[in-house]
Design an enzyme around this catalytic site. Structure first.
Site, PDB file in Angstrom:
ATOM      1  N   TYR A  14     -17.589  -5.315  35.496  1.00 33.77           N
ATOM      2  CA  TYR A  14     -17.347  -5.229  34.054  1.00 33.77           C
ATOM      3  C   TYR A  14     -17.479  -6.599  33.382  1.00 33.77           C
ATOM      4  O   TYR A  14     -18.215  -6.763  32.411  1.00 33.77           O
ATOM      5  CB  TYR A  14     -15.952  -4.661  33.818  1.00 33.77           C
ATOM      6  CG  TYR A  14     -15.500  -4.646  32.379  1.00 33.77           C
ATOM      7  CD1 TYR A  14     -16.054  -3.746  31.468  1.00 33.77           C
ATOM      8  CD2 TYR A  14     -14.507  -5.509  31.930  1.00 33.77           C
ATOM      9  CE1 TYR A  14     -15.632  -3.716  30.146  1.00 33.77           C
ATOM     10  CE2 TYR A  14     -14.071  -5.479  30.615  1.00 33.77           C
ATOM     11  CZ  TYR A  14     -14.640  -4.592  29.728  1.00 33.77           C
ATOM     12  OH  TYR A  14     -14.220  -4.565  28.413  1.00 33.77           O
TER      13      TYR A  14
ATOM     14  N   ALA B 275     -18.858  -9.317  34.528  1.00 33.01           N
ATOM     15  CA  ALA B 275     -20.208  -9.876  34.680  1.00 33.01           C
ATOM     16  C   ALA B 275     -21.140  -9.301  33.617  1.00 33.01           C
ATOM     17  O   ALA B 275     -21.954 -10.021  33.015  1.00 33.01           O
ATOM     18  CB  ALA B 275     -20.751  -9.580  36.074  1.00 33.01           C
TER      19      ALA B 275
ATOM     20  N   ARG C 198     -12.117   6.918  19.366  1.00 32.45           N
ATOM     21  CA  ARG C 198     -10.723   6.626  19.672  1.00 32.45           C
ATOM     22  C   ARG C 198     -10.553   5.122  19.840  1.00 32.45           C
ATOM     23  O   ARG C 198     -11.511   4.360  19.882  1.00 32.45           O
ATOM     24  CB  ARG C 198     -10.274   7.345  20.953  1.00 32.45           C
ATOM     25  CG  ARG C 198     -11.026   6.905  22.200  1.00 32.45           C
ATOM     26  CD  ARG C 198     -10.511   7.618  23.436  1.00 32.45           C
ATOM     27  NE  ARG C 198     -11.111   7.074  24.644  1.00 32.45           N
ATOM     28  CZ  ARG C 198     -10.680   7.332  25.879  1.00 32.45           C
ATOM     29  NH1 ARG C 198      -9.643   8.136  26.057  1.00 32.45           N
ATOM     30  NH2 ARG C 198     -11.268   6.807  26.935  1.00 32.45           N
TER      31      ARG C 198
END
Length: 263
Positions: free
Chosen positions: A156, A158, A25
């Protein structure tokens, strides 16, 4: 969508074998469609079948966050494709929290496993074949938010920052073997996953959804006037894996409508 052809009228990725993670998706599915349109044979993966895998692509369920999942996927790619010429690591994501101290250890670890180590493991499993053929293209999907991280997503960004650093080092290591490694960093893009994440953020403190949709830009806007479409990101990926980018490695394309990089 127009078929991508080279100057001789041949689809430019004809004969190439591609593996795309997170391709059921959103951005991943758009990448799969464009690779298929360009003539590549494509295998994609997600943790479970969703019924939205683009027609013409092969699919195998795999959890790339684990070493066993990465190994199973690499084995499936070898069996189904006979090898991989193009690897696009698109799988990624993380759940927002109210601040860095609210992010539990297990979610830091999960962010690293999905956004960094999954790519590291698949690269190490699939690049030996590329080395033997002295040819290959790898694209790691990062995030345009890396230079301007915010507390709810520090785990996220990092992990994505580490992915970009790793990608530059890998590019230098593999260049003598004819293998190119680049990154694409999307900004705010209209995808089911992005929408769900923005809704989660908005619900943390019942903040206005529009604020959560554009947390970095102080005026809440994207300079080009709209959020991205999955094909905007897929266009960049297709360019990087094509011969049109044959002299690009260790580079990063930021595709964000100017939102994050306006300095």
């Amino acid at each position: 969508m127009a078929t991508i052809e080279n100057g001789s009228g041949t689809r430019e990725l004809a004969g190439k074998r591609a593996l795309v993670t997170g391709g059921s998706r959103g951005i991943g599915a758009a990448v799969v469609r464009q690779l298929l349109d360009a003539g590549a044979e494509v295998l994609t993966t997600a943790r479970s079948a969703t019924g939205t895998v683009p027609e013409g692509a092969a699919f195998v369920a795999a959890d790339v966050r684990t070493r066993a999942g990465a190994q199973a996927l690499a084995t499936a790619a070898q069996k189904m494709l006979g090898g991989v010429d193009i690897l696009v690591h698109n799988a990624g994501g993380a759940r927002p929290h109210r601040g860095s101290s609210a992010i539990p250890d297990e979610e830091w670890q999960d962010a690293l496993e999905l956004n960094l180590l999954a790519a590291v493991r698949l690269d190490s499993l699939l690049t030996p074949g590329m080395r033997e053929r002295r040819s290959g293209m790898i694209v790691h999907v990062s995030s345009a938010a890396v230079p301007t991280p915010v507390a709810p997503f520090l785990h996220y960004t990092a992990a994505k920052a580490a992915l970009e650093n790793y990608s530059r080092g890998l590019a230098a290591e593999l260049a003598p073997f004819g293998i190119r490694v680049n990154t694409v960093s999307p900004g705010r893009t209209a995808t089911p996953g992005g929408e769900a994440t923005r809704e989660q953020w908005a619900q943390l403190d019942a903040v206005d959804r529009d604020v959560a949709a554009a947390p970095i830009a102080a005026d809440g806007s994207v300079p080009l006037g709209r959020e991205g479409r999955p094909d905007d990101i897929a266009d960049a990926v297709l360019f990087l894996v094509s011969d049109r980018a044959s002299w690009l490695t260790g580079s990063g394309l930021v595709v964000d409508g100017g939102e994050f990089h306006r300095g």
